[in-house]
Design an enzyme around this catalytic site. Structure first.
Site, short mmCIF file in Angstrom:
data_model
loop_
_atom_site.label_atom_id
_atom_site.label_comp_id
_atom_site.label_asym_id
_atom_site.label_seq_id
_atom_site.Cartn_x
_atom_site.Cartn_y
_atom_site.Cartn_z
N HIS A 66 0.83 -1.21 0.00
CA HIS A 66 0.00 0.00 0.00
C HIS A 66 0.86 1.26 0.00
O HIS A 66 0.55 2.26 -0.67
CB HIS A 66 -0.91 -0.02 1.23
CG HIS A 66 -1.70 1.23 1.42
ND1 HIS A 66 -1.45 2.13 2.44
CD2 HIS A 66 -2.74 1.75 0.71
CE1 HIS A 66 -2.30 3.12 2.36
NE2 HIS A 66 -3.09 2.93 1.32
N GLU A 69 2.04 1.89 -3.43
CA GLU A 69 0.96 2.45 -4.25
C GLU A 69 0.97 3.98 -4.17
O GLU A 69 0.85 4.68 -5.19
CB GLU A 69 -0.39 1.92 -3.79
CG GLU A 69 -1.58 2.51 -4.51
CD GLU A 69 -2.82 2.62 -3.64
OE1 GLU A 69 -3.44 3.69 -3.61
OE2 GLU A 69 -3.16 1.61 -3.00
N HIS A 70 1.14 4.52 -2.97
CA HIS A 70 1.23 5.97 -2.80
C HIS A 70 2.48 6.53 -3.49
O HIS A 70 2.43 7.58 -4.15
CB HIS A 70 1.27 6.33 -1.32
CG HIS A 70 -0.06 6.28 -0.65
ND1 HIS A 70 -0.64 7.39 -0.06
CD2 HIS A 70 -0.94 5.26 -0.47
CE1 HIS A 70 -1.82 7.05 0.45
NE2 HIS A 70 -2.01 5.76 0.22
N GLU A 146 -3.65 8.04 7.39
CA GLU A 146 -4.75 7.27 6.78
C GLU A 146 -5.16 6.12 7.70
O GLU A 146 -6.35 5.85 7.87
CB GLU A 146 -4.31 6.74 5.42
CG GLU A 146 -5.41 6.00 4.66
CD GLU A 146 -4.94 5.50 3.30
OE1 GLU A 146 -5.59 4.59 2.76
OE2 GLU A 146 -3.92 6.01 2.78
#
Length: 445
Positions: A66, A69-70, A146
């Protein structure tokens, strides 16, 4: 009028659910390409799906998929940080990305004549990402925030993490996609680059292009922009740690003062959609809809919400798209005054009665018709079609499996559903969780 509507629906659902023209081919470097033609509007969806997600992370590096991904929205030699999305927006399009346990995906939705630009930019960041320590620090703070917003501030999300961990003692599906907080906080530049260099390669990806395109056009562009990219050598099959057999049911109570509505969830180990053998998964899809697909007509809704009035909400769920074994779940949110133990007992009783009574053939026919209609309506969104193919392929299925799925669903019988229920409802393979406020200590004299 009702008769006319019924006839129109009947005619609608006889249209094949796979009306879109689908073409596939592979490049010499291992990139698999799927083209889904839909010429009704001059729009195209361009997606790259990597066969790497949270379940493929090295031990101790949870959240790296994840995190990466950023980071992919940072710069390359040819693009400045943030330029990718800016260019998409300036061309009237939209873009985003997503991470699951089994895949990471990136997509753009643009006018069809902008496809070449999207391919050039996406191919550029497949093998040419440039990261700095400053990028790592900034984006790590973003993913931690997040996690705070989506998980730490949500008792239900924390509860879900604990249930997944209890179900998967050894398999990485027990690790949250966003990562455990203490591990995500420690991710470094080399962690991201190691994952990127291994998995972000043409021989570990699917390119899905859907919309107003021609296969020959897509092939030419793919060979021009993705074709020169070097594959990762020695990248074998995905091998993950497996769970030991479940020898006893597992239970947990998660307490949090922020809980507004307590509830009970039970999940059972269940098979996923296996390549060439999707029949049992199809029966479980129908079972979940029969038990909990609609509060007004489902078995659990009718029994627990309306007849007994013990539940605000009761349902069942099953997600068959998974590379490894998945879960079948039941949930009940009791009405005020009904304890979680009473709710769990009522849920168990309702399931036992269903096993005894069997499937209502009228309900089964209605659900199958709804599925056929839903598959037709899905054709109206090229993005949904592209996601359907990408998620299935990166979960280990084939194009043949995807095309066969609607027919397999329609062929499921009541006997198939009951056999699946008998198999999956094994308490030794279950995790039962209660979410509640902290209980006051009993005062003693």
């Amino acid at each position: 009028m009702r008769h006319l509507v019924a006839c129109l629906i009947a005619c609608l659902v006889t249209v094949p659910a796979t009306a879109a023209e689908v073409t596939s081919f592979s490049l010499e470097n291992g990139l698999d390409v799927v083209v889904i033609e839909d010429h009704r509007a001059p729009v195209v969806v361009h997606m790259v799906w990597y066969k790497a997600g949270a379940a493929d992370e090295p031990p101790g590096k949870s959240g790296i998929a994840h995190f990466l991904e950023h980071l992919l929205f940072k710069g390359t030699d040819d693009m400045a940080p943030g330029e990718f999305s800016s260019v998409v927006a300036k061309n009237g399009g939209s873009d985003n990305a997503f991470t699951s346990w089994d895949y990471t995906g990136y997509f753009q939705r643009v006018a069809a004549d902008r496809l070449e630009l999207m391919m050039r930019m996406e191919a550029d960041r497949m093998r040419d990402l440039r990261l700095t320590p400053e990028d790592i620090g900034t984006e790590r703070d973003v993913i931690l925030e997040e996690r705070n917003q989506r998980v730490e501030n949500d008792p239900g999300a924390l509860f879900g993490e604990q249930r997944n961990a209890a179900m998967n003692l050894n398999h990485p599906y027990g690790i949250p996609v966003i990562g455990w907080k203490h591990e995500a906080a420690a991710l470094e530049l080399e962690d991201a680059l190691a994952f990127y260099r291994t998995y972000y390669a043409p021989n570990n990806a699917y390119l899905i292009v859907a919309g107003d395109v021609q296969p020959d056009e897509v092939r030419a562009l793919a060979e021009k922009y993705y074709g020169p990219l070097a594959p990762t050598p020695g990248l074998g099959d995905r091998v993950r740690p497996s769970d030991p057999p479940h020898l006893a049911e597992r239970r947990l109570i998660f307490e949090d003062p922020r809980v507004s509505e307590p509830y009970v969830v039970r999940t059972y180990r269940a098979p996923e959609r296996d390549p060439g053998a999707q029949e049992q998964a199809a029966a479980l899809v129908l079972l979940s809809d029969i038990l909990g697909g609609n509060g007004a007509t489902s078995v659990l809704g009718q029994k627990l919400q309306f007849e007994q009035q013990k539940a605000i909400y009761a349902s069942a769920f099953y997600q068959g798209l998974s590379y490894d074994d998945t879960m079948f779940g039941l949930i009940i949110v009791p009405v005020p005054g009904v304890t979680l133990q009473e709710a769990e007992d009522a849920l168990d009783k309702a399931i036992a009665e269903f096993i005894e009574e069997g499937v209502d053939p009228v309900q089964l026919d209605r659900i199958k018709m709804q599925m056929r209609a839903s598959q037709i309506y899905e054709q109206d969104s090229v993005q949904r079609l592209a996601r359907r193919y990408g998620a299935a392929l990166t979960s280990g299925l084939t194009l043949e499996d995807i095309e066969a799925w609607p027919g397999i669903l329609q062929a499921v019988t009541a006997e198939d559903i009951m056999a699946a229920a008998e198999t999956v409802f094994d308490r030794k393979n279950s995790v039962t969780g209660w979410l509640q406020k902290p209980q006051s200590a009993e005062v003693t004299q």
